[in-house]
Write a protein that holds these residues in place. Structure first.
Motif, mmCIF file in Angstrom:
data_model
loop_
_atom_site.group_PDB
_atom_site.id
_atom_site.type_symbol
_atom_site.label_atom_id
_atom_site.label_comp_id
_atom_site.label_asym_id
_atom_site.label_seq_id
_atom_site.Cartn_x
_atom_site.Cartn_y
_atom_site.Cartn_z
ATOM 1 N N ARG A 155 0.835 -1.198 0.000
ATOM 2 C CA ARG A 155 0.000 0.000 0.000
ATOM 3 C C ARG A 155 0.871 1.251 0.000
ATOM 4 N N ASP A 172 -4.372 7.299 -2.660
ATOM 5 C CA ASP A 172 -4.157 5.982 -2.052
ATOM 6 C C ASP A 172 -4.104 4.952 -3.179
ATOM 7 N N ASP A 183 -6.661 3.576 -5.734
ATOM 8 C CA ASP A 183 -7.890 3.282 -4.989
ATOM 9 C C ASP A 183 -8.804 4.498 -4.968
ATOM 10 N N ASN A 184 -8.298 5.601 -4.453
ATOM 11 C CA ASN A 184 -9.088 6.824 -4.472
ATOM 12 C C ASN A 184 -8.173 8.048 -4.407
ATOM 13 N N GLN A 213 -14.517 6.249 -5.178
ATOM 14 C CA GLN A 213 -13.595 5.192 -5.596
ATOM 15 C C GLN A 213 -13.114 5.499 -7.008
#
Length: 267
Positions: A155, A172, A183-184, A213
């Protein structure tokens, strides 16, 4: 845990297993009656002297020996010189690596025009993934030779701020198989709220809208955002570097951990 160390654990009994067997064997011998005190006495004296060398514990010496063996193996398996991939990355002069010894988080930072870009990732992800893979091997599952070396996901969090205007854009994403999967993307009017790693900032972020999202955005918007990130060096080359550096960092921290624990046990 390095890949080399994980393979060594699969290939043969671990040092912890050997230590456990050794302890059980020692206990069994100690439980037997000492019929010949003349033979047992010297062994008892030698043991008590060794035990007093490292604190009060009877297992201190054995633990120190196992830590020494593990430390020696890790030092022989890993080169002390800076790896080529890291040298090449630094020579490009794009990203600056901010790595504090003892921390499991790494930050990459760079300037792009009037923007400051910071990327953060943690080696905790690689540790958790290797433990899960090792458990699968213990259950009898075999890994394919064609499986990518860096298949575990890491991540990542990007923060983009500008000198001329307030606010922060944060991304992210997941780094896996040489690419980033977004991711967003969030926007914070207060740059400190969006970028600081404090309990207060985290509390403030919880009540804010973090954005949709990424995969729910219009395809054309997604494409333009990907170009936006690519232009700022958030690309496949960086996605390849992060897992490599994670392994390198994890190995260094493990060797340091062995040294510190060994020193403490022997004090």
């Amino acid at each position: 845990m390095s890949a080399i160390r994980a393979l060594r654990q699969v290939a043969g009994p671990s040092s912890r297993m050997l230590a456990a067997r050794g302890s059980a064997h020692t206990f069994a011998r100690a439980a037997l009656p000492a019929f010949r005190t003349s033979v047992a006495a010297p062994a008892s004296r030698a043991f008590s002297v060794s035990a007093r060398r490292f604190g009060e514990g009877a297992t201190d010496v054995t633990l120190s020996q196992k830590l020494t063996e593990e430390l020696q193996y890790e030092k022989e398996a890993a080169s002390s010189a800076e790896p080529d991939f890291l040298k090449n990355f630094k020579e490009q002069g794009v990203w600056k690596v901010e790595d504090v010894a003892g921390n499991d988080e790494v930050t990459l930072a760079r300037k792009f025009g009037n923007e400051t870009i910071r990327l953060m990732f943690s080696i905790a992800d690689i540790q958790a993934q290797e433990e899960a893979e090792f458990e699968e091997l213990e259950e009898g599952e075999e890994t394919s030779e064609d499986q990518p070396t860096h298949s575990y996901p890491i991540r990542c969090s990007f923060a983009i701020t500008k000198d001329s205007v307030p606010g922060a854009l944060t991304i992210d994403a997941m780094c896996q198989d040489g690419s980033f999967v977004t991711d967003n993307i969030s926007f914070y009017a207060d740059a400190q709220v969006g970028t600081e790693l404090t309990a207060e900032a985290d509390w403030k972020r919880r009540g804010l809208f973090i954005g949709p999202q990424f995969d729910t955005l219009d395809v054309s918007v997604q494409e333009e955002f990907e170009k936006f990130l690519q232009e700022r060096g958030i690309n496949d080359a960086l996605a390849v570097f992060i897992p490599e550096y994670s392994e390198y960092k994890e190995q260094k921290e493990y060797v340091s951990w062995l040294q510190n624990v060994k020193k403490f046990v022997e004090a």
